[in-house]
Design a protein around this motif. Sequence first.
Motif, PDB file in Angstrom:
ATOM      1  N   UNK A 191       3.839  -5.507 -13.386  1.00 55.73           N
ATOM      2  CA  UNK A 191       3.761  -4.578 -12.263  1.00 55.73           C
ATOM      3  C   UNK A 191       2.651  -3.574 -12.548  1.00 55.73           C
ATOM      4  N   UNK A 192       1.732  -3.406 -11.611  1.00 51.40           N
ATOM      5  CA  UNK A 192       0.630  -2.475 -11.798  1.00 51.40           C
ATOM      6  C   UNK A 192       0.091  -2.038 -10.442  1.00 51.40           C
ATOM      7  N   UNK A 233       0.854  -1.179   0.000  1.00 51.80           N
ATOM      8  CA  UNK A 233       0.000   0.000   0.000  1.00 51.80           C
ATOM      9  C   UNK A 233       0.895   1.236   0.000  1.00 51.80           C
ATOM     10  N   UNK A 234       0.738   2.083  -1.025  1.00 49.37           N
ATOM     11  CA  UNK A 234       1.598   3.259  -1.116  1.00 49.37           C
ATOM     12  C   UNK A 234       0.876   4.377  -1.866  1.00 49.37           C
ATOM     13  N   UNK A 235       1.343   5.604  -1.643  1.00 52.77           N
ATOM     14  CA  UNK A 235       0.747   6.756  -2.324  1.00 52.77           C
ATOM     15  C   UNK A 235       1.289   6.822  -3.751  1.00 52.77           C
ATOM     16  N   UNK A 244      -2.758  -0.130  -4.022  1.00 56.88           N
ATOM     17  CA  UNK A 244      -2.002  -1.362  -3.841  1.00 56.88           C
ATOM     18  C   UNK A 244      -1.138  -1.545  -5.079  1.00 56.88           C
ATOM     19  N   UNK A 245       0.171  -1.601  -4.881  1.00 59.44           N
ATOM     20  CA  UNK A 245       1.109  -1.742  -6.004  1.00 59.44           C
ATOM     21  C   UNK A 245       1.878  -3.043  -5.866  1.00 59.44           C
ATOM     22  N   UNK A 246       2.105  -3.719  -6.987  1.00 58.26           N
ATOM     23  CA  UNK A 246       2.879  -4.960  -6.940  1.00 58.26           C
ATOM     24  C   UNK A 246       2.779  -5.713  -8.236  1.00 58.26           C
ATOM     25  N   UNK A 306       7.267   1.855  -8.892  1.00 61.47           N
ATOM     26  CA  UNK A 306       7.701   1.175  -7.667  1.00 61.47           C
ATOM     27  C   UNK A 306       8.618   2.034  -6.793  1.00 61.47           C
ATOM     28  N   UNK A 307       9.025   3.223  -7.284  1.00 61.53           N
ATOM     29  CA  UNK A 307       9.921   4.080  -6.518  1.00 61.53           C
ATOM     30  C   UNK A 307       9.228   5.420  -6.269  1.00 61.53           C
TER      31      UNK A 307
END
Length: 540
Positions: A477-478, A355-357, A465-467, A417-418
């Motif tokens: 990756x999405x 979970x990330x912004x 949600x990223x992964x 992802x960064x």
Amino acid sequence: MAKGSARLIRLGGGPGQQEIDLGDVTNVGRQPTNSLQIVDRLVSKEHAIFIRKPGTNIWTLRDLESRNGTYCNDVLVEGDQQLRDGDTIRIGSTNWRYAAVEVAPAKPAMEDEPPASIHATVQLDLLRDFAPVDLVSDERTLRNDYEKLRLAYTLSGDLHAERSIDRMVDRILKRIFEWLPVDRGIVMMVDRKANKDIDVVDRLRNFAVKVRPGAGWEGNTDDVRVPSSILRQAVTGREAVLSTDARMDARFGHAHSVVLQGIRSSMTVPLIANEDVLGVLHVDSLISTGLFTEKDLSALGAVARQAAISIDNVLMQQRIKEETQARESLSRMLSPNLVDQIVSGDLPLEKGGQLRKVTVLFSDVRGFTNLTERTPPAEMVDMMNDYFERVTNIVFKHEGTLDQYIGDAVMALWGAPLATDEDEMRAVHCAIEMQAAIAEFNVERMALDLDPIAVGIGIATGQLVAGYMGSSQTLSYTVLGRSVNLSARLCGQAGPGEVLLSPSTFEHVQEHVECEALAPIKLKGILDTVSPRRVIRWKG
């Protein structure tokens, strides 16, 4: 020694000599609860007992039904054996002398007298040097150099064009067993995936183990261990280590692992290439002491040098292959400078759902369906490839992540992802530059009498949600979440050449971007009413 006392003196001499005063009852065994603990795989947990006869100065020895028995003067002890001064007692692999009178201290060894446990350490650089033949006057030196070259030449033929480290190590151990009378051969490799801050000795793992049949090793090959004391001597000092009786060698401090495995003679050489320790090559004997010579150590050093070069070449090829695959995969969604940093290890790329912004950008060609109806297919493909090339380069220029192409739409991410503190700013800057690039693209198309295209862009920021997601055979990756849907809906609301921002995105860029507030709207799939902002220009 006081009158009427007795003592056990461990035979073998050297720095490891032990002297044990016997009490009225002295238990002997492998467990630490015994009065005399002997760490030896041939010694039972409770092996034997020394008992003083009440009111006398006489001790008796009794075997406690041990697995390997107790011997007095090479005779198996049965029942109570009365001891006399000078009796030799064998318990497991160690011999002891029973002393019933005071024992004079041993005469110190002369400085030029060799230690009881003959051993040597040789710097690896010395194993590599070959003097010009005109400078070699000693036939022995010439023979040693020839032997090292012969072994290196033979190994070179064995390992030529070999691309599997498993097969390479197997061949190396087979050759060593042909050349030397060893009982066991072990190759340990440094775990490349382990934390680099951990000491290199602690990152060594058994890679291959070979045991000569009938060598006396009763355990499983998975249980074969090279004592850490020997490994540290070889790796830390970068030395080839020779011991003629490792159990009595003072350098290894009577390490329990040395004693338990019964190592009598051993040679250990680090595998070093380009100043990096790749692993360790270790051979030993469980039966014979003084089995190996410095000549053997020199030959093993030559083997280790050749093996390290070959292993390093294979590892390098594997790294190049892995890096190439990583680049191909990452370059499809990340800018080249980010790919370089990730592949080099400067930027960690964490896998798995998180979970990330994230700031999401959607761009879409307006009137795409009508455009396809009046444009020949080949021309349409060329136009879309040219369009995607231009907008993708702009996404990468602003360090965005290309998520996917969806028909004529482009989805890009900032924060996955960064993540950086300027993700929203970069996304908006990218959108403005994309619209400018499309305007230039249309100038070129109209000069060729081709129809212009128009693009609308929507941007939204939120927790997603990223992964890596997909099937077991295909992963990509999405991101998933509300902001993905919101940015797509804003893109659909944007007119030709417009960039619409969600309130959360505008909050982060309002000091730098001039925007126009639009009337609140209800978007499909979005529960709350949204008040978007239309980007006008950069302030100033």
